[in-house]
Scaffold this motif. Structure first.
Motif, short mmCIF file in Angstrom:
data_model
loop_
_atom_site.label_atom_id
_atom_site.label_comp_id
_atom_site.label_asym_id
_atom_site.label_seq_id
_atom_site.Cartn_x
_atom_site.Cartn_y
_atom_site.Cartn_z
N THR A 133 36.79 47.16 36.35
CA THR A 133 36.21 45.83 36.24
C THR A 133 35.39 45.70 34.96
N ALA A 134 34.55 46.70 34.70
CA ALA A 134 33.76 46.70 33.48
C ALA A 134 34.65 46.74 32.24
N PHE A 135 35.61 47.66 32.25
CA PHE A 135 36.50 47.82 31.09
C PHE A 135 37.27 46.55 30.80
N GLN A 136 37.81 45.91 31.84
CA GLN A 136 38.65 44.74 31.63
C GLN A 136 37.86 43.50 31.22
N THR A 137 36.62 43.36 31.71
CA THR A 137 35.81 42.24 31.23
C THR A 137 35.42 42.45 29.77
N ILE A 138 35.13 43.69 29.41
CA ILE A 138 34.80 43.99 28.02
C ILE A 138 36.01 43.75 27.11
N VAL A 213 27.92 38.24 23.07
CA VAL A 213 28.73 38.30 24.29
C VAL A 213 27.79 38.34 25.50
N VAL A 214 28.16 37.59 26.53
CA VAL A 214 27.48 37.67 27.83
C VAL A 214 28.49 38.20 28.84
N LEU A 215 28.13 39.31 29.51
CA LEU A 215 28.96 39.87 30.58
C LEU A 215 28.20 39.67 31.88
N ASP A 216 28.79 38.92 32.80
CA ASP A 216 28.09 38.53 34.02
C ASP A 216 28.65 39.26 35.23
N TYR A 217 27.81 40.13 35.80
CA TYR A 217 28.15 40.82 37.05
C TYR A 217 27.21 40.40 38.18
N GLY A 218 26.47 39.30 37.94
CA GLY A 218 25.60 38.77 38.98
C GLY A 218 24.32 38.18 38.41
N ILE A 239 32.68 38.03 36.50
CA ILE A 239 33.51 38.41 37.65
C ILE A 239 33.06 37.68 38.91
N VAL A 240 32.01 36.87 38.81
CA VAL A 240 31.44 36.24 40.01
C VAL A 240 31.34 34.72 39.91
N TYR A 252 37.01 34.23 33.35
CA TYR A 252 36.73 34.57 34.74
C TYR A 252 37.72 35.66 35.11
N VAL A 253 37.23 36.84 35.46
CA VAL A 253 38.07 38.04 35.53
C VAL A 253 38.14 38.57 36.95
#
Length: 307
Positions: A133-138, A213-218, A239-240, A252-253
């Motif tokens: 999940t982390a790798f693919q959003t990055i 870049v903004v990576l949103d996991y919550g 992802i959320v 949205y991943v």
């Protein structure tokens, strides 16, 4: 074989230790003798029926998508793997039925890769879903060296991998977390800030020009914080929250199984650039307690079930 299964949606008390037939192995699959599996938030959400609208379910359901184990039997056309290979993977299928909380799981080869030699089976089982999940959003966000990346929920199961992967790419990482996790984030390679009131000002103090870049996991305010902090031309991936795509023009991943991406994670792990944090290990018979530990959200790192 012994397995954990449930025959109806519900709380952790629907999980039972049962005897089930060893699964059949399709032509592009292998039978994996499971050594360890891990719990992810999606596991208890599926168990409680939250994904019933998008995933077909055949009861009884053996939960679990993460696995580490040894190839016991190969299908008719699986040149990628041989009996005896140590593997790990994100064994998500198109319906809910035969998961990884069992002595054996039939896994399509597209969901597996060879296990990192430096990791135990318990550590390896903690990697696939969260790490992918982390790798693919990055990947989707196109994180590169020299960028400044804001990671929401950086101390969570996915966020910890994202911090390390982004740092390994040469990015500067700012991570949101509760103060008790700030020291841990520093050790992973992030500059920590507290989430909640004052977040925008705290990030601006570290990155006056904003972030790339903004990576949103919550986060509770993805749209507001992103509009306040993202540089023109920057990218957001979540992802959320589908608003990352629908309102912010980003991504949205939903994580996908991928041997190639697992191999990329393995390379980072073996190079010492990504470490794995296992919070607790439970026996298979105690899978209900493992689900409860994960659902409590009071653990840092992954909850693993040893088979």
């Amino acid at each position: 074989m012994r397995a954990i299964a449930y025959s109806k949606y519900g709380h952790s008390d629907v999980l039972e230790l049962v005897d089930l037939p060893v699964p059949k192995v399709g032509p592009d699959s292998v039978l994996v003798a499971v050594r360890a599996a891990s719990v992810n938030p999606v596991d208890w959400k599926v168990r409680e029926g939250y994904l019933d609208g998008i995933v077909d379910t055949t009861f009884p359901v053996v939960p679990g998508w993460d696995v580490a184990g040894v190839v016991e039997r190969v299908g008719l056309d699986t040149p990628e793997l041989q009996v005896g290979d140590e593997v790990y993977g994100y064994v998500r299928k198109d319906w809910m039925h035969g998961g990884t909380f069992a002595q054996y799981v039939a896994a399509p080869v597209r969901t597996l890769a060879r296990k990192p030699a430096s990791l135990s089976f318990e550590e390896a089982a903690a990697v696939p879903l969260a790490g992918l999940t982390a790798f693919q959003t990055i990947e989707r966000a196109g994180v590169t060296a020299g960028q400044t990346v804001l990671v929401h929920a950086a101390a969570g199961g996915v966020g910890q991998f994202a911090v390390q992967i982004a740092a390994a790419r040469g990015a500067r990482v700012i991570g949101t977390a509760s103060p008790r996790n700030h020291e841990h984030l520093v050790a992973l390679g992030a500059e920590p800030v507290a989430y909640g009131d004052g977040l925008v000002d705290a990030v601006r103090a570290l990155a006056p020009e904003g972030v790339d870049v903004v990576l949103d996991y919550g986060t509770d305010d993805l749209v507001g914080t992103t509009k306040a902090l993202l540089k023109p031309g920057g990218t957001v991936a979540s992802i959320v929250d589908a608003k990352a795509r629908d309102e912010l023009g980003g991504h949205y991943v939903w994580v996908r199984p991928s041997t190639a991406d697992l191999d990329a994670l393995t390379a980072l792990i073996e190079a010492g650039q990504v470490r794995v944090d296992v919070a607790q290990v439970f026996d298979l018979a105690d899978a209900a307690a493992a689900h409860e530990a994960s659902q409590s959200q009071h653990v840092r790192g992954k909850v693993v079930v040893r088979v």
